[in-house]
Each structure stands twice: as structure tokens, then as C-alpha cells.
Design a protein around this motif. Structure first.
Motif, PDB file in Angstrom:
ATOM      1  N   ALA A  44     -28.640  44.496 -20.831  1.00 60.85           N
ATOM      2  CA  ALA A  44     -28.919  45.519 -21.844  1.00 60.85           C
ATOM      3  C   ALA A  44     -28.362  46.868 -21.397  1.00 60.85           C
ATOM      4  CB  ALA A  44     -30.427  45.618 -22.091  1.00 60.85           C
ATOM      5  N   GLN A  45     -28.472  47.146 -20.095  1.00 60.57           N
ATOM      6  CA  GLN A  45     -27.904  48.382 -19.549  1.00 60.57           C
ATOM      7  C   GLN A  45     -26.379  48.360 -19.637  1.00 60.57           C
ATOM      8  OE1 GLN A  45     -29.484  51.100 -18.668  1.00 60.57           O
ATOM      9  NE2 GLN A  45     -27.593  52.142 -18.114  1.00 60.57           N
ATOM     10  N   THR A  46     -25.791  47.182 -19.415  1.00 59.92           N
ATOM     11  CA  THR A  46     -24.335  47.038 -19.537  1.00 59.92           C
ATOM     12  C   THR A  46     -23.892  47.394 -20.950  1.00 59.92           C
ATOM     13  OG1 THR A  46     -24.356  45.234 -17.917  1.00 59.92           O
ATOM     14  CG2 THR A  46     -22.393  45.438 -19.286  1.00 59.92           C
ATOM     15  N   GLU A  47     -24.598  46.877 -21.921  1.00 61.89           N
ATOM     16  CA  GLU A  47     -24.258  47.170 -23.314  1.00 61.89           C
ATOM     17  C   GLU A  47     -24.381  48.662 -23.609  1.00 61.89           C
ATOM     18  OE1 GLU A  47     -25.343  43.151 -25.770  1.00 61.89           O
ATOM     19  OE2 GLU A  47     -27.044  44.354 -25.105  1.00 61.89           O
ATOM     20  N   ALA A  48     -25.386  49.294 -23.023  1.00 63.91           N
ATOM     21  CA  ALA A  48     -25.579  50.734 -23.223  1.00 63.91           C
ATOM     22  C   ALA A  48     -24.430  51.528 -22.607  1.00 63.91           C
ATOM     23  CB  ALA A  48     -26.915  51.167 -22.619  1.00 63.91           C
ATOM     24  N   VAL A  49     -24.000  51.106 -21.396  1.00 65.12           N
ATOM     25  CA  VAL A  49     -22.887  51.796 -20.724  1.00 65.12           C
ATOM     26  C   VAL A  49     -21.594  51.618 -21.517  1.00 65.12           C
ATOM     27  CG1 VAL A  49     -21.427  51.812 -18.654  1.00 65.12           C
ATOM     28  CG2 VAL A  49     -23.908  51.659 -18.425  1.00 65.12           C
ATOM     29  N   ILE A  50     -21.355  50.406 -21.998  1.00 67.76           N
ATOM     30  CA  ILE A  50     -20.158  50.131 -22.800  1.00 67.76           C
ATOM     31  C   ILE A  50     -20.136  51.055 -24.019  1.00 67.76           C
ATOM     32  CG2 ILE A  50     -19.062  48.437 -24.318  1.00 67.76           C
ATOM     33  CD1 ILE A  50     -18.606  47.698 -21.477  1.00 67.76           C
ATOM     34  N   LYS A  51     -21.272  51.195 -24.646  1.00 71.07           N
ATOM     35  CA  LYS A  51     -21.360  52.039 -25.848  1.00 71.07           C
ATOM     36  C   LYS A  51     -21.163  53.512 -25.507  1.00 71.07           C
ATOM     37  CE  LYS A  51     -24.394  53.101 -29.765  1.00 71.07           C
ATOM     38  NZ  LYS A  51     -25.713  52.804 -30.416  1.00 71.07           N
ATOM     39  N   SER A  52     -21.823  53.984 -24.461  1.00 73.88           N
ATOM     40  CA  SER A  52     -21.773  55.416 -24.123  1.00 73.88           C
ATOM     41  C   SER A  52     -20.388  55.840 -23.632  1.00 73.88           C
ATOM     42  CB  SER A  52     -22.828  55.759 -23.069  1.00 73.88           C
ATOM     43  OG  SER A  52     -22.535  55.135 -21.834  1.00 73.88           O
ATOM     44  N   THR A  53     -19.654  54.919 -23.004  1.00 76.14           N
ATOM     45  CA  THR A  53     -18.316  55.262 -22.488  1.00 76.14           C
ATOM     46  C   THR A  53     -17.207  54.909 -23.478  1.00 76.14           C
ATOM     47  OG1 THR A  53     -18.109  53.094 -21.395  1.00 76.14           O
ATOM     48  CG2 THR A  53     -19.027  54.914 -20.087  1.00 76.14           C
ATOM     49  N   GLY A  54     -17.586  54.397 -24.645  1.00 74.88           N
ATOM     50  CA  GLY A  54     -16.570  54.010 -25.628  1.00 74.88           C
ATOM     51  C   GLY A  54     -15.716  52.850 -25.147  1.00 74.88           C
ATOM     52  N   GLN A  55     -16.328  51.966 -24.355  1.00 79.31           N
ATOM     53  CA  GLN A  55     -15.643  50.801 -23.782  1.00 79.31           C
ATOM     54  C   GLN A  55     -14.388  51.240 -23.025  1.00 79.31           C
ATOM     55  OE1 GLN A  55     -15.218  47.556 -26.574  1.00 79.31           O
ATOM     56  NE2 GLN A  55     -14.112  46.286 -25.107  1.00 79.31           N
ATOM     57  N   ALA A  56     -14.542  52.282 -22.217  1.00 75.61           N
ATOM     58  CA  ALA A  56     -13.405  52.859 -21.481  1.00 75.61           C
ATOM     59  C   ALA A  56     -12.747  51.855 -20.546  1.00 75.61           C
ATOM     60  CB  ALA A  56     -13.879  54.073 -20.684  1.00 75.61           C
ATOM     61  N   ALA A  57     -13.522  50.955 -19.983  1.00 78.63           N
ATOM     62  CA  ALA A  57     -12.961  49.981 -19.036  1.00 78.63           C
ATOM     63  C   ALA A  57     -12.127  48.913 -19.732  1.00 78.63           C
ATOM     64  CB  ALA A  57     -14.082  49.328 -18.236  1.00 78.63           C
ATOM     65  N   GLY A  58     -12.222  48.848 -21.060  1.00 70.87           N
ATOM     66  CA  GLY A  58     -11.462  47.842 -21.798  1.00 70.87           C
ATOM     67  C   GLY A  58     -12.069  46.460 -21.725  1.00 70.87           C
ATOM     68  N   LEU A  59     -13.309  46.367 -21.293  1.00 71.76           N
ATOM     69  CA  LEU A  59     -14.013  45.087 -21.180  1.00 71.76           C
ATOM     70  C   LEU A  59     -15.280  45.121 -22.026  1.00 71.76           C
ATOM     71  CD1 LEU A  59     -13.850  44.625 -17.296  1.00 71.76           C
ATOM     72  CD2 LEU A  59     -12.344  43.572 -18.972  1.00 71.76           C
ATOM     73  N   THR A  60     -15.658  43.984 -22.563  1.00 69.68           N
ATOM     74  CA  THR A  60     -16.925  43.881 -23.278  1.00 69.68           C
ATOM     75  C   THR A  60     -18.038  43.617 -22.271  1.00 69.68           C
ATOM     76  OG1 THR A  60     -16.796  41.479 -23.567  1.00 69.68           O
ATOM     77  CG2 THR A  60     -15.718  42.860 -25.248  1.00 69.68           C
ATOM     78  N   ALA A  61     -19.272  43.739 -22.733  1.00 70.98           N
ATOM     79  CA  ALA A  61     -20.408  43.452 -21.858  1.00 70.98           C
ATOM     80  C   ALA A  61     -20.359  42.005 -21.388  1.00 70.98           C
ATOM     81  CB  ALA A  61     -21.720  43.731 -22.596  1.00 70.98           C
ATOM     82  N   GLN A  62     -19.943  41.099 -22.277  1.00 67.54           N
ATOM     83  CA  GLN A  62     -19.857  39.692 -21.897  1.00 67.54           C
ATOM     84  C   GLN A  62     -18.752  39.462 -20.880  1.00 67.54           C
ATOM     85  OE1 GLN A  62     -22.170  37.301 -22.913  1.00 67.54           O
ATOM     86  NE2 GLN A  62     -21.191  36.313 -21.160  1.00 67.54           N
ATOM     87  N   ASP A  63     -17.633  40.187 -21.018  1.00 64.57           N
ATOM     88  CA  ASP A  63     -16.555  40.092 -20.017  1.00 64.57           C
ATOM     89  C   ASP A  63     -17.078  40.460 -18.635  1.00 64.57           C
ATOM     90  OD1 ASP A  63     -14.599  39.380 -21.875  1.00 64.57           O
ATOM     91  OD2 ASP A  63     -14.014  41.471 -22.254  1.00 64.57           O
ATOM     92  N   MET A  64     -17.849  41.537 -18.581  1.00 65.76           N
ATOM     93  CA  MET A  64     -18.400  41.992 -17.304  1.00 65.76           C
ATOM     94  C   MET A  64     -19.396  40.988 -16.754  1.00 65.76           C
ATOM     95  SD  MET A  64     -18.733  46.064 -18.214  1.00 65.76           S
ATOM     96  CE  MET A  64     -19.776  46.462 -16.805  1.00 65.76           C
ATOM     97  N   ALA A  65     -20.209  40.416 -17.641  1.00 59.85           N
ATOM     98  CA  ALA A  65     -21.190  39.416 -17.200  1.00 59.85           C
ATOM     99  C   ALA A  65     -20.482  38.173 -16.663  1.00 59.85           C
ATOM    100  CB  ALA A  65     -22.111  39.042 -18.362  1.00 59.85           C
ATOM    101  N   ASN A  66     -19.401  37.768 -17.326  1.00 60.39           N
ATOM    102  CA  ASN A  66     -18.649  36.593 -16.862  1.00 60.39           C
ATOM    103  C   ASN A  66     -18.028  36.854 -15.492  1.00 60.39           C
ATOM    104  OD1 ASN A  66     -19.244  35.273 -19.242  1.00 60.39           O
ATOM    105  ND2 ASN A  66     -17.285  35.743 -20.224  1.00 60.39           N
ATOM    106  N   LEU A  67     -17.499  38.062 -15.299  1.00 61.39           N
ATOM    107  CA  LEU A  67     -16.909  38.421 -14.001  1.00 61.39           C
ATOM    108  C   LEU A  67     -17.982  38.409 -12.913  1.00 61.39           C
ATOM    109  CD1 LEU A  67     -14.558  39.424 -12.273  1.00 61.39           C
ATOM    110  CD2 LEU A  67     -15.078  41.759 -13.042  1.00 61.39           C
ATOM    111  N   ALA A  68     -19.153  38.957 -13.240  1.00 66.76           N
ATOM    112  CA  ALA A  68     -20.263  38.964 -12.282  1.00 66.76           C
ATOM    113  C   ALA A  68     -20.656  37.544 -11.895  1.00 66.76           C
ATOM    114  CB  ALA A  68     -21.461  39.702 -12.878  1.00 66.76           C
ATOM    115  N   SER A  69     -20.692  36.659 -12.877  1.00 69.65           N
ATOM    116  CA  SER A  69     -21.039  35.259 -12.613  1.00 69.65           C
ATOM    117  C   SER A  69     -19.998  34.590 -11.729  1.00 69.65           C
ATOM    118  CB  SER A  69     -21.168  34.502 -13.943  1.00 69.65           C
ATOM    119  OG  SER A  69     -21.444  33.137 -13.716  1.00 69.65           O
ATOM    120  N   ASP A  70     -18.717  34.864 -11.986  1.00 67.05           N
ATOM    121  CA  ASP A  70     -17.627  34.249 -11.215  1.00 67.05           C
ATOM    122  C   ASP A  70     -17.646  34.678  -9.747  1.00 67.05           C
ATOM    123  OD1 ASP A  70     -16.725  32.974 -13.475  1.00 67.05           O
ATOM    124  OD2 ASP A  70     -15.145  34.440 -13.904  1.00 67.05           O
TER     125      ASP A  70
END
Length: 210
Positions: free
Chosen positions: A62-88
Motif C-alpha cells: 500500500a505504501q508502494t502504491e502511495a509512493v508511485i502516485k506521489s512521485t508520478g511513477q518517476a521510476a517508470g515502474l508500477t507497484a506490481q513491477d516493484m513487488a515482482n522485483l522484490a520477490s525475485d
């Protein structure tokens, strides 16, 4: 009379054997009950821990989604992309000793540095895990140090130097030149390359230790 004594002795012998057998069965029964009880207790603990871990991950996500929203998805990744990377990169995947929610939480910090995007963001995540493992640093602290260095390569080198990451004079000059020419991504790659040269593989190597 001798026959009676023999019969009596035999009877007592069978009684003793019966008591031994009964005691053995009783102990087997008690062991089985204890084993079932222990198994149920372990299962209950596993379910409780799993629920707690799932809740923790959802909180971090939920915090990831909040950061994505507040930064305008500056990293170019979705919250799910980040979660998948964390899992990998997690302990569950055998790539580090860190859980996926710990890694995702570190990514949440990294994502606040808006100049870190795409491949550099993914490489930075790996660098953070390696640096944290090698230097015994908290993941959040490592995220801040790496984030500062990549977000503003010229000023950020000092932050890394203070925690023991060294760059040569030539490397510093090249990084400064790249930034001045507008090649921030190139400067970031040089910094990530040096981090990999000093700490690369540390997170994965820790998995294979005793």
C-alpha cells in the motif's frame, strides 16, 4: 506341587509381559498424542505467521502504491513491477536473506529519488541488498545512501565515501563530466558499476553460508 509352582511362575511371567506390553502401548499412545498436539501447534503457528507476513506485505505494498502516485511513477515502474522485483531478489527465491516485504520497503525509499529510473532502479535495488549485506547496514540506510548518490551523482559521491565506498579521482572526474554533459544515466551506471565491483554478489552469497 512342582507343576503348580511352574504354572504360577509362568502366570506371573505372562502378567509381567502384559504389563510391559501395556506400558509400551501406553507410551506409544502418549507419544502419538503429543506428536499430534505438537503438529497442530506447529500448524497453528505457521498459519498465524503466514497471515502476519501477508498483512505486513500488504501494508508495505500500500505504501508502494502511495509512493508511485506521489512521485508520478518517476521510476517508470508500477507497484506490481516493484513487488515482482522484490520477490525475485528475496529469501524465498534463494537470492538473499531479505524477505520480499523488506526489499519492497527499501524500494519505497529508493523510489522517492525521482532521477532513478527503469534499469538503473532495478540495478540499484540489487546494489542496495549487496551493500547492506556486505557492510552490515540496515536496508533503509543503504537505500538512502545509494539513492542520494544516484539522484545527484556529483554531490552523492560524498555520501557513499563517508560509509566506506571509495571512488578514484578519475572516476569522480568522469562522473562530474557526464553530469555536466547531461548524461546522468551514464554517471549512474558508473556508480552502480563501482558498487557492483566492491559488493556484487554479497546478498546471494550469504544464502549459502551456514
Amino acid at each position: 506341587l512342582g507343576m503348580e509352582k511352574t504354572t504360577s511362575s509362568a502366570g506371573k511371567g505372562f502378567d509381567v509381559l502384559g504389563e510391559i506390553a501395556t506400558g509400551a502401548l501406553r507410551r506409544v499412545g502418549e507419544a502419538a498424542i503429543n506428536a499430534v498436539g505438537s503438529g497442530l501447534s506447529m500448524l497453528s503457528g505457521f498459519v498465524t505467521d503466514s497471515i502476519a507476513e501477508a498483512q505486513e506485505f500488504q501494508n508495505v505494498f500500500a505504501q508502494t502504491e502511495a509512493v508511485i502516485k506521489s512521485t508520478g511513477q518517476a521510476a517508470g515502474l508500477t507497484a506490481q513491477d516493484m513487488a515482482n522485483l522484490a520477490s525475485d531478489l528475496s529469501a524465498a527465491s534463494g537470492m538473499s536473506l531479505f524477505s520480499d516485504d523488506q526489499i519492497l520497503s527499501a524500494q519505497n525509499v529508493l523510489a522517492t529519488f525521482k532521477e532513478i529510473k527503469g534499469v538503473q532502479f532495478e540495478d540499484a535495488t540489487s546494489a542496495i541488498l549487496d551493500m547492506s549485506q556486505a557492510m552490515g547496514m540496515d536496508l533503509q540506510a543503504a537505500s538512502v545512501q545509494v539513492g542520494k548518490a544516484l539522484n545527484d551523482p556529483i554531490a552523492g559521491l560524498g555520501a557513499l565515501s563517508r560509509v566506506g565506498v571509495q571512488f578514484t579521482a578519475d572516476q569522480k572526474a568522469m562522473i562530474e563530466e557526464m553530469v555536466n554533459l547531461g548524461d546522468v544515466a551514464g554517471a549512474q551506471e558508473m556508480i552502480l558499476g563501482e558498487l557492483n565491483s566492491q559488493f556484487g554478489g554479497s546478498a546471494a552469497a550469504a544464502v549459502n553460508t551456514y
